[in-house]
Motif scaffolding. Structure first.
Motif, PDB file in Angstrom:
ATOM      1  N   ILE A   8       0.837  -1.208   0.000  1.00 54.20           N
ATOM      2  CA  ILE A   8       0.000   0.000   0.000  1.00 54.20           C
ATOM      3  C   ILE A   8       0.870   1.256   0.000  1.00 54.20           C
ATOM      4  CG2 ILE A   8      -1.696   1.312   1.341  1.00 54.20           C
ATOM      5  CD1 ILE A   8      -2.793  -1.364   2.338  1.00 54.20           C
ATOM      6  N   LEU A   9       1.936   1.253   0.808  1.00 48.66           N
ATOM      7  CA  LEU A   9       2.831   2.411   0.845  1.00 48.66           C
ATOM      8  C   LEU A   9       3.525   2.633  -0.488  1.00 48.66           C
ATOM      9  CD1 LEU A   9       4.546   2.138   4.355  1.00 48.66           C
ATOM     10  CD2 LEU A   9       2.918   3.871   3.597  1.00 48.66           C
ATOM     11  N   VAL A  10       4.007   1.558  -1.107  1.00 48.97           N
ATOM     12  CA  VAL A  10       4.671   1.684  -2.406  1.00 48.97           C
ATOM     13  C   VAL A  10       3.694   2.222  -3.450  1.00 48.97           C
ATOM     14  CG1 VAL A  10       5.720   0.397  -4.302  1.00 48.97           C
ATOM     15  CG2 VAL A  10       6.418  -0.066  -1.953  1.00 48.97           C
ATOM     16  N   ALA A  11       2.476   1.659  -3.465  1.00 48.21           N
ATOM     17  CA  ALA A  11       1.478   2.112  -4.431  1.00 48.21           C
ATOM     18  C   ALA A  11       1.120   3.577  -4.213  1.00 48.21           C
ATOM     19  CB  ALA A  11       0.235   1.231  -4.334  1.00 48.21           C
ATOM     20  N   ALA A  12       0.958   3.977  -2.947  1.00 45.39           N
ATOM     21  CA  ALA A  12       0.614   5.367  -2.649  1.00 45.39           C
ATOM     22  C   ALA A  12       1.757   6.305  -3.030  1.00 45.39           C
ATOM     23  CB  ALA A  12       0.278   5.512  -1.167  1.00 45.39           C
ATOM     24  N   THR A  13       2.999   5.886  -2.786  1.00 45.07           N
ATOM     25  CA  THR A  13       4.150   6.705  -3.148  1.00 45.07           C
ATOM     26  C   THR A  13       4.224   6.900  -4.662  1.00 45.07           C
ATOM     27  OG1 THR A  13       5.387   5.891  -1.231  1.00 45.07           O
ATOM     28  CG2 THR A  13       6.656   6.939  -2.974  1.00 45.07           C
ATOM     29  N   LEU A  14       4.046   5.813  -5.409  1.00 48.84           N
ATOM     30  CA  LEU A  14       4.083   5.900  -6.872  1.00 48.84           C
ATOM     31  C   LEU A  14       2.947   6.758  -7.412  1.00 48.84           C
ATOM     32  CD1 LEU A  14       5.000   2.212  -7.834  1.00 48.84           C
ATOM     33  CD2 LEU A  14       6.469   4.224  -7.950  1.00 48.84           C
ATOM     34  N   LEU A  15       1.745   6.575  -6.864  1.00 49.06           N
ATOM     35  CA  LEU A  15       0.586   7.320  -7.361  1.00 49.06           C
ATOM     36  C   LEU A  15       0.733   8.821  -7.112  1.00 49.06           C
ATOM     37  CD1 LEU A  15      -2.241   7.289  -8.616  1.00 49.06           C
ATOM     38  CD2 LEU A  15      -3.175   6.926  -6.312  1.00 49.06           C
ATOM     39  N   THR A  16       1.057   9.201  -5.875  1.00 46.03           N
ATOM     40  CA  THR A  16       1.191  10.631  -5.572  1.00 46.03           C
ATOM     41  C   THR A  16       2.373  11.244  -6.312  1.00 46.03           C
ATOM     42  OG1 THR A  16       2.458  10.049  -3.572  1.00 46.03           O
ATOM     43  CG2 THR A  16       0.097  10.467  -3.308  1.00 46.03           C
ATOM     44  N   ALA A  54      -1.521  15.444  -3.670  1.00 47.42           N
ATOM     45  CA  ALA A  54      -0.402  14.589  -4.066  1.00 47.42           C
ATOM     46  C   ALA A  54       0.927  15.230  -3.682  1.00 47.42           C
ATOM     47  CB  ALA A  54      -0.454  14.330  -5.566  1.00 47.42           C
ATOM     48  N   ARG A  55       1.076  16.517  -3.930  1.00 50.78           N
ATOM     49  CA  ARG A  55       2.322  17.216  -3.592  1.00 50.78           C
ATOM     50  C   ARG A  55       2.555  17.236  -2.086  1.00 50.78           C
ATOM     51  NH1 ARG A  55       2.931  22.302  -2.127  1.00 50.78           N
ATOM     52  NH2 ARG A  55       0.856  22.883  -2.866  1.00 50.78           N
ATOM     53  N   SER A  56       1.494  17.330  -1.300  1.00 47.89           N
ATOM     54  CA  SER A  56       1.624  17.389   0.158  1.00 47.89           C
ATOM     55  C   SER A  56       1.945  16.026   0.762  1.00 47.89           C
ATOM     56  CB  SER A  56       0.326  17.938   0.776  1.00 47.89           C
ATOM     57  OG  SER A  56       0.045  19.231   0.298  1.00 47.89           O
ATOM     58  N   PHE A  57       1.284  14.972   0.234  1.00 50.77           N
ATOM     59  CA  PHE A  57       1.424  13.649   0.841  1.00 50.77           C
ATOM     60  C   PHE A  57       2.633  12.870   0.336  1.00 50.77           C
ATOM     61  CE2 PHE A  57      -3.215  14.113   1.720  1.00 50.77           C
ATOM     62  CZ  PHE A  57      -3.136  13.974   3.096  1.00 50.77           C
ATOM     63  N   PHE A  58       3.094  13.149  -0.871  1.00 52.48           N
ATOM     64  CA  PHE A  58       4.186  12.363  -1.449  1.00 52.48           C
ATOM     65  C   PHE A  58       5.419  12.297  -0.543  1.00 52.48           C
ATOM     66  CE2 PHE A  58       8.153  12.393  -3.943  1.00 52.48           C
ATOM     67  CZ  PHE A  58       8.109  11.095  -4.438  1.00 52.48           C
ATOM     68  N   PRO A  59       5.986  13.414  -0.059  1.00 46.92           N
ATOM     69  CA  PRO A  59       7.199  13.301   0.769  1.00 46.92           C
ATOM     70  C   PRO A  59       6.955  12.584   2.092  1.00 46.92           C
ATOM     71  CG  PRO A  59       6.410  15.566   0.715  1.00 46.92           C
ATOM     72  CD  PRO A  59       5.617  14.824  -0.296  1.00 46.92           C
ATOM     73  N   VAL A  60       5.760  12.756   2.664  1.00 49.61           N
ATOM     74  CA  VAL A  60       5.452  12.089   3.933  1.00 49.61           C
ATOM     75  C   VAL A  60       5.397  10.580   3.744  1.00 49.61           C
ATOM     76  CG1 VAL A  60       3.753  11.858   5.782  1.00 49.61           C
ATOM     77  CG2 VAL A  60       4.191  14.104   4.755  1.00 49.61           C
ATOM     78  N   ILE A  61       4.666  10.145   2.721  1.00 47.81           N
ATOM     79  CA  ILE A  61       4.545   8.697   2.461  1.00 47.81           C
ATOM     80  C   ILE A  61       5.900   8.109   2.097  1.00 47.81           C
ATOM     81  CG2 ILE A  61       3.434   6.950   1.026  1.00 47.81           C
ATOM     82  CD1 ILE A  61       1.131   8.916   0.616  1.00 47.81           C
ATOM     83  N   LEU A  62       6.691   8.839   1.332  1.00 48.57           N
ATOM     84  CA  LEU A  62       8.013   8.349   0.937  1.00 48.57           C
ATOM     85  C   LEU A  62       8.912   8.153   2.152  1.00 48.57           C
ATOM     86  CD1 LEU A  62      10.078   7.650  -1.253  1.00 48.57           C
ATOM     87  CD2 LEU A  62      10.650  10.091  -1.386  1.00 48.57           C
ATOM     88  N   ILE A  63       8.899   9.091   3.077  1.00 56.59           N
ATOM     89  CA  ILE A  63       9.730   8.970   4.284  1.00 56.59           C
ATOM     90  C   ILE A  63       9.300   7.762   5.108  1.00 56.59           C
ATOM     91  CG2 ILE A  63      10.271  10.059   6.493  1.00 56.59           C
ATOM     92  CD1 ILE A  63      10.184  12.759   5.015  1.00 56.59           C
ATOM     93  N   VAL A  64       7.984   7.593   5.296  1.00 55.44           N
ATOM     94  CA  VAL A  64       7.485   6.437   6.052  1.00 55.44           C
ATOM     95  C   VAL A  64       7.895   5.135   5.372  1.00 55.44           C
ATOM     96  CG1 VAL A  64       5.407   5.227   6.824  1.00 55.44           C
ATOM     97  CG2 VAL A  64       5.552   7.712   7.037  1.00 55.44           C
ATOM     98  N   LEU A  65       7.780   5.086   4.054  1.00 58.10           N
ATOM     99  CA  LEU A  65       8.159   3.885   3.299  1.00 58.10           C
ATOM    100  C   LEU A  65       9.639   3.565   3.486  1.00 58.10           C
ATOM    101  CD1 LEU A  65       7.622   1.677   1.174  1.00 58.10           C
ATOM    102  CD2 LEU A  65       8.103   3.398  -0.586  1.00 58.10           C
ATOM    103  N   LEU A  66      10.500   4.557   3.390  1.00 55.64           N
ATOM    104  CA  LEU A  66      11.939   4.331   3.528  1.00 55.64           C
ATOM    105  C   LEU A  66      12.299   3.851   4.931  1.00 55.64           C
ATOM    106  CD1 LEU A  66      13.355   7.390   1.538  1.00 55.64           C
ATOM    107  CD2 LEU A  66      13.249   5.005   0.806  1.00 55.64           C
ATOM    108  N   ILE A  67      11.674   4.453   5.955  1.00 62.96           N
ATOM    109  CA  ILE A  67      11.967   4.048   7.337  1.00 62.96           C
ATOM    110  C   ILE A  67      11.509   2.616   7.579  1.00 62.96           C
ATOM    111  CG2 ILE A  67      11.370   4.455   9.751  1.00 62.96           C
ATOM    112  CD1 ILE A  67      11.291   7.440   9.116  1.00 62.96           C
ATOM    113  N   ARG A  68      10.267   2.277   7.162  1.00 56.86           N
ATOM    114  CA  ARG A  68       9.736   0.935   7.397  1.00 56.86           C
ATOM    115  C   ARG A  68      10.463  -0.124   6.578  1.00 56.86           C
ATOM    116  NH1 ARG A  68       5.522  -0.996   6.255  1.00 56.86           N
ATOM    117  NH2 ARG A  68       4.661  -2.009   8.091  1.00 56.86           N
ATOM    118  N   SER A  69      10.954   0.246   5.410  1.00 54.95           N
ATOM    119  CA  SER A  69      11.581  -0.738   4.526  1.00 54.95           C
ATOM    120  C   SER A  69      13.037  -0.996   4.863  1.00 54.95           C
ATOM    121  CB  SER A  69      11.462  -0.273   3.069  1.00 54.95           C
ATOM    122  OG  SER A  69      10.119  -0.135   2.681  1.00 54.95           O
ATOM    123  N   PHE A  70      13.754   0.041   5.311  1.00 52.54           N
ATOM    124  CA  PHE A  70      15.202  -0.087   5.429  1.00 52.54           C
ATOM    125  C   PHE A  70      15.754   0.174   6.833  1.00 52.54           C
ATOM    126  CE2 PHE A  70      14.508   1.424   0.958  1.00 52.54           C
ATOM    127  CZ  PHE A  70      14.738   0.201   0.366  1.00 52.54           C
TER     128      PHE A  70
END
Length: 265
Positions: A8-16, A54-70
Motif C-alpha cells: 500500500i505504501l509503495v502504491a501510494a508513493t508511486l501514485l502521488t 499529491a504534492r503534500s502527501f508524497f514526501p510524507v509517504i516516501l519517508i514512512v516507506l523508507l523508514i519501514r523498509s530499510f
C-alpha cells in the motif's frame, strides 16, 4: 509479490509521485502560460485539489516507506508463544537492516550486511503464507542437526544448557516452570508447561541449506519450526531482528509501564 501494508505504501508513493510529476512537467506550464496571458501572477495560480494533495502527501509517504523498509518497522505481538521474553500486547521495533537491505514488496535483498545469529529473536514471513508474520527465536542454522526430546534441546549432538528457576510468577501462567537457557552467546528465559498424558513434541531433523529453524520461548505453547505449518524458514523470508519494546497495551491490564523501552534479548 506480497500484498501487505508495504505494498500500500509503495502504491501510494508511486501514485502521488506520478500525479505531482506529470502535473509539474505537462499541465503546470500550461496553467502558468494561460494565467500570464490574462495578467495573473504565478503565485496566485491555484493548483487542482488532486495535485495539491499529491504534492503534500508524497514526501510524507516516501519517508514512512523508507523508514519501514530499510530502518525500523513496528510490530504487535499477538500471542503468548514468546513468553516470558515477549507478552501478548507488546509493541516492538524490528531492525530491518540487521541481515541486509531488501526491496519492499519484492523482498529481494539488494545489500548484504550481517548474518542471523543463533539466539536472535526474529520476525519472519510464514513460508506457506508470506502475508503472515511470525516472531520466534532462531535455534538452528543451516546444516545444524536439531533434536528435541522432552524438555531437552540438542544442537549437533550437544545438549543446550538449561537451568531451572522454579515456578513462573509472571503474566498469564500459574503452573509454568521458568528456566534460563544458554543458546550460543545468548542467555534468555524459557517456559515449560505441564503436558497432557501421552503428548509428545519430540523432533529430529537437519536444517537444509539456506534455511533456519525457529522455536518459541514458551516451548510447550508455540507453533514453530517443529510443526508442519511452519517448518524450516528460507533466508528470503526473514524480515528483521526484534530489538526493543516500545509499548505494551493488552486490555484489561494495559499498559504495563515497566516494559516500555526494554531491550529484547
Amino acid at each position: 509479490m506480497i500484498y501487505d501494508f508495504s505494498f500500500i505504501l509503495v502504491a501510494a508513493t508511486l501514485l502521488t509521485g506520478l500525479i505531482w510529476g506529470i502535473d509539474t512537467l505537462a499541465f503546470k506550464p500550461q496553467r502558468v502560460a494561460a494565467a500570464s496571458a490574462k495578467g495573473v501572477a504565478p503565485d496566485n495560480i491555484r493548483e487542482p485539489m488532486l495535485v495539491e494533495y499529491a504534492r503534500s502527501f508524497f514526501p510524507v509517504i516516501l519517508i514512512v516507506l523508507l523508514i519501514r523498509s530499510f530502518l525500523f518497522e513496528p510490530f504487535r505481538i499477538p500471542s503468548d508463544s514468546m513468553m516470558p521474553t515477549l507478552l501478548d500486547g507488546d509493541f516492538i521495533f524490528v531492525n530491518k537492516f540487521s541481515y541486509g537491505l531488501r526491496l519492499p514488496v519484492l523482498n529481494s535483498k539488494i545489500v548484504s550486511i550481517g548474518e542471523p545469529q543463533r539466539g536472535d529473536v526474529i520476525v519472519f514471513r510464514l513460508p506457506q503464507d508470506p502475508a503472515t508474520n511470525y516472531i520466534k527465536r532462531l535455534v538452528g542454522l543451516p546444516g545444524d542437526h536439531i533434536v528435541v526430546r522432552g524438555q531437552n534441546l540438542y544442537i549437533n549432538g550437544e545438549r543446550v544448557k538449561v537451568e531451572k528457576n522454579g515456578s513462573y510468577r509472571g503474566h498469564g501462567y500459574s503452573d509454568a516452570e521458568l528456566a534460563t537457557e544458554y543458546l550460543g552467546d545468548v542467555e534468555h528465559h524459557v517456559l515449560y508447561l505441564p503436558r497432557r498424558a501421552g503428548e509428545s513434541r519430540d523432533y529430529d531433523e537437519i536444517v537444509p541449506a539456506g534455511h533456519y529453524f525457529f522455536m518459541g520461548d514458551n516451548r510447550d505453547n508455540s507453533r514453530d519450526s517443529r510443526f508442519f505449518e511452519v517448518g524450516f524458514v528460507p533466508e528470503r523470508n526473514l524480515v528483521g531482528k526484534a530489538v526493543r519494546i516500545w509499548l505494551n497495551w493488552d486490555l484489561p491490564a494495559a499498559p504495563i509501564w515497566d516494559r516500555i523501552g526494554d531491550p529484547i534479548r
